[in-house]
Design an enzyme around this catalytic site. Structure first.
Site, mmCIF file in Angstrom:
data_model
loop_
_atom_site.group_PDB
_atom_site.id
_atom_site.type_symbol
_atom_site.label_atom_id
_atom_site.label_comp_id
_atom_site.label_asym_id
_atom_site.label_seq_id
_atom_site.Cartn_x
_atom_site.Cartn_y
_atom_site.Cartn_z
ATOM 1 N N SER A 32 0.831 -1.210 0.000
ATOM 2 C CA SER A 32 0.000 0.000 0.000
ATOM 3 C C SER A 32 0.863 1.256 0.000
ATOM 4 C CB SER A 32 -0.932 -0.005 1.221
ATOM 5 O OG SER A 32 -0.179 -0.187 2.404
ATOM 6 N N ASN A 119 -2.285 -2.645 13.141
ATOM 7 C CA ASN A 119 -3.745 -2.446 13.082
ATOM 8 C C ASN A 119 -4.192 -1.174 13.809
ATOM 9 O OD1 ASN A 119 -3.692 -4.801 11.709
ATOM 10 N ND2 ASN A 119 -4.664 -6.061 13.286
ATOM 11 N N THR A 164 -39.403 26.994 -10.406
ATOM 12 C CA THR A 164 -39.698 25.615 -10.002
ATOM 13 C C THR A 164 -39.816 24.881 -11.330
ATOM 14 O OG1 THR A 164 -42.087 25.976 -9.997
ATOM 15 C CG2 THR A 164 -40.963 26.284 -7.897
ATOM 16 N N HIS A 165 -39.371 23.656 -11.366
ATOM 17 C CA HIS A 165 -39.321 22.889 -12.627
ATOM 18 C C HIS A 165 -38.488 23.616 -13.692
ATOM 19 C CE1 HIS A 165 -42.900 20.721 -10.989
ATOM 20 N NE2 HIS A 165 -43.232 21.940 -10.585
ATOM 21 N N SER A 286 -12.986 28.366 -26.900
ATOM 22 C CA SER A 286 -12.995 27.194 -27.756
ATOM 23 C C SER A 286 -11.900 27.363 -28.793
ATOM 24 C CB SER A 286 -14.353 27.073 -28.443
ATOM 25 O OG SER A 286 -14.219 26.339 -29.632
ATOM 26 N N LYS A 292 -16.979 31.634 -28.119
ATOM 27 C CA LYS A 292 -17.366 30.857 -26.936
ATOM 28 C C LYS A 292 -16.555 31.151 -25.689
ATOM 29 C CE LYS A 292 -19.356 27.033 -27.001
ATOM 30 N NZ LYS A 292 -19.506 25.581 -26.998
ATOM 31 N N ASN A 294 -16.481 28.993 -22.238
ATOM 32 C CA ASN A 294 -17.070 27.784 -21.654
ATOM 33 C C ASN A 294 -16.886 27.719 -20.139
ATOM 34 O OD1 ASN A 294 -17.803 26.867 -24.205
ATOM 35 N ND2 ASN A 294 -15.790 25.939 -24.526
ATOM 36 N N GLU A 299 -18.402 22.909 -14.869
ATOM 37 C CA GLU A 299 -18.694 21.559 -15.363
ATOM 38 C C GLU A 299 -17.878 20.511 -14.614
ATOM 39 O OE1 GLU A 299 -19.595 22.034 -20.027
ATOM 40 O OE2 GLU A 299 -17.772 22.992 -19.347
ATOM 41 N N TYR A 326 -9.821 -6.651 12.216
ATOM 42 C CA TYR A 326 -9.173 -6.158 10.997
ATOM 43 C C TYR A 326 -9.136 -7.221 9.908
ATOM 44 C CZ TYR A 326 -5.593 -4.327 7.847
ATOM 45 O OH TYR A 326 -4.932 -3.879 6.740
ATOM 46 N N GLN A 331 -7.439 -2.060 3.846
ATOM 47 C CA GLN A 331 -6.354 -1.270 3.277
ATOM 48 C C GLN A 331 -6.846 -0.437 2.082
ATOM 49 O OE1 GLN A 331 -2.210 -2.729 3.050
ATOM 50 N NE2 GLN A 331 -2.630 -3.029 0.879
ATOM 51 N N LYS A 334 -8.094 3.852 1.894
ATOM 52 C CA LYS A 334 -7.386 5.134 1.791
ATOM 53 C C LYS A 334 -7.533 5.830 0.451
ATOM 54 C CE LYS A 334 -4.330 3.050 4.938
ATOM 55 N NZ LYS A 334 -5.147 1.852 4.705
HETATM 56 N N1 ARG Z 1 -1.195 -1.352 5.204
HETATM 57 C C1 ARG Z 1 -2.147 -1.850 6.121
HETATM 58 C C2 ARG Z 1 -3.484 -1.115 5.926
HETATM 59 O O1 ARG Z 1 -3.497 -0.106 5.361
HETATM 60 C C3 ARG Z 1 -1.676 -1.652 7.517
HETATM 61 C C4 ARG Z 1 -2.264 -2.619 8.503
HETATM 62 C C5 ARG Z 1 -1.763 -3.967 8.234
HETATM 63 N N2 ARG Z 1 -2.190 -4.889 9.261
HETATM 64 C C6 ARG Z 1 -2.069 -6.190 9.087
HETATM 65 N N3 ARG Z 1 -2.490 -6.935 10.061
HETATM 66 N N4 ARG Z 1 -1.618 -6.712 7.998
HETATM 67 O O2 ARG Z 1 -4.495 -1.556 6.322
#
Ligand code: ARG
Length: 466
Positions: A32, A119, A164-165, A286, A292, A294, A299, A326, A331, A334
């Site tokens: 990760s 964890n 409205t509408h 454009s 134009k 834009n 958008e 966990y 993972q 993120k």
């Molecule tokens: N890279 C892991 C995550 O984002 C960290 C936690 C890993 N924990 C484990 N028991 N493998 O979740």
């Protein structure tokens, strides 16, 4: 094949049990670091707080703690200055930092991970990151609201059609319309504040899932990391990501609000409407059609909402049905949050700039407000108020006046008194006082209504709390 002693190719951190290094594909799916390196500052802050607490509790020596803290600070400046080599083999930010610490300070580095697990470490890092992001959003929304308040004040009297509408309904003021967005973004900001309060609990010390036998002080780490208190259940702490989902839900709702504004700006800036003119800074030309201008930024704000919604649904789906505690699935939390945060920050900033910069064409707004029989309700209300008609009858009489004006291709205010009296004898020339758009908006003084006097009260209310 290796004989089990090939520690070079097995993972440095948990390699003791593993005979060989992970297959390339395993490394790729497992790592990760490509995205969680974003958490480096939070990771180091968390580790410093943890090491300080361990020393305070006599779990590690002060000398080791000092080495650890010094080493972590060195790593922080290495990363900040771009002099850190992240390694995918070391999976994630936690192990990248710890491995570097070992290189820098030697065996003392191995004591940092006492009484914690990745964890609770990742739960901490990510929570710190989301909390900071929410604080940034709070600030950004405050600036957006300020931009709207300024425009509302400037245009408290500017009449425009209310829809409205997307059909002309009744005249309103542009100030009133702006204040509608202030209410929306004000609620978004309340949601942000509430989420910060909700998630203001420190995960560190939950360890892998069950807590730890070491005499740690979770209140101390909570305090030093700026949390109100430690979390109360170690299993919940390492297994839930509802704080991230709260962020995404808030972002999705705010994004929805922003997309409606974006859509209005797209419509208002067309030559057909011509209500606003975007500044050059927030529009593009454009390459083929020279006339134009834009509304690209609007958008894109409209489109970013789609990405944010996607992130929310993705993380809800990732978390759905996961057994406690966990699982590595988590993972995947993120990237969704990082992407949504970037989109939301950009969208708010772009809208703040656009609102501040755009030129309001008050003449076009006023002309549009007067067309489409927008004061028909005022005529009906007048008949109720001044001639004592039941509203339903007044509605009927007004319908006839509109039909007559339509057949003559004129506005209601352009009908003669005789023509109006032929429709209903109770009508007097006082009727013309309410048929103008200015009179119409000025009369709507009910609390929260569009009358400039009311709009100014709401502006004052928001100025005091912004
Ligand atoms: N890279 C892991 C995550 O984002 C960290 C936690 C890993 N924990 C484990 N028991 N493998 O979740």
């Amino acid at each position: 094949m290796t004989d089990g002693t090939d520690t070079k190719s097995s993972n440095q951190m948990w390699g003791g049990r593993f005979a060989s290094g992970p297959a390339a594909i395993m490394e790729e799916i497992n790592a990760s670091i490509g995205f969680d390196k974003k958490l480096f500052a939070q990771d180091i802050r968390g580790s410093i707080a943890h090491a300080s607490m361990l020393a305070h509790q006599g779990i590690i020596s002060t000398e080791d703690k000092d080495k650890i803290v010094h080493g972590l600070n060195t790593i922080l400046s290495e990363i900040e200055s771009g002099n850190f080599e992240f390694s995918r083999r070391l999976e994630d930010i936690h192990m990248n930092v710890e491995a570097r610490l070992a290189t820098l300070i030697g065996p003392a580095a191995g004591r940092l991970h006492t009484a914690r697990s990745r964890n609770d470490q990742v739960a901490l890092d990510f929570r710190l990151w989301v909390k900071e992001e929410l604080q940034k959003c709070e600030q950004a929304l405050t600036e957006l609201i300020a931009a709207f308040l300024d425009r509302a004040e400037e245009h408290a009297e500017t009449v425009m059609p209310g829809f409205t509408h997307l059909q002309t309904a009744q005249p309103v003021t542009f100030g009133h319309h702006c204040m509608a967005y202030v209410e929306m973004f004000g609620r978004d900001r309340s949601r942000v504040r509430h989420a910060i309060e909700h998630m203001d609990e420190s995960p560190i010390g939950a360890a892998a899932l069950a807590g730890t036998g070491f005499p740690i002080d979770r209140h101390m780490t909570a305090k030093s990391l700026g949390f109100r208190e430690p979390t109360r259940n170690s299993i919940d702490t390492v297994s839930d990501r509802d704080f991230a989902l709260e962020f995404l839900s808030i972002a999705a709702i705010a994004g929805m609000h922003l997309s409606r504004l974006a859509e209005e700006i797209v419509i208002w800036s067309t030559p057909q409407f011509g209500f606003v003119r975007l500044s050059d800074a927030f529009s593009t030309g454009s390459s083929i059609m020279p006339q134009k201008k834009n509304p690209d930024a609007a958008e894109l704000v409209r489109a970013k909402t789609g990405r944010i919604n996607g992130s929310l649904v993705a993380l809800l789906t990732i978390m759905k049905g996961l057994p406690l505690a966990y699982s590595k699935d988590m993972q995947e939390d993120k990237e969704q949050v990082f992407d949504a945060a970037e989109s939301l920050e950009l969208a708010i900033a772009a809208m703040t700039g656009m609102m501040r910069d755009m030129t309001i064409n008050t003449e076009r707004m006023k002309a549009a407000a007067g067309s489409g029989y927008s004061t028909a309700t005022d005529l009906a209300d007048w008949l109720v108020r001044e001639a004592g008609l039941p509203f339903r009858d007044a509605h009927h009489v007004t319908g006839r006046a509109v039909a007559l004006a339509e057949s003559k291709s004129c506005e209601l205010a352009q009908l003669s008194l005789e023509e109006l009296q032929a429709i209903h004898p109770a009508i007097t020339d006082k009727i013309f006082d309410v048929l103008t758009v200015e009179a119409s908006v000025a009369s709507r003084k009910s609390f929260g209504g569009t009358a400039p006097s009311e709009v100014r009260k709401q502006i004052a209310f928001w100025r005091a709390r912004n």
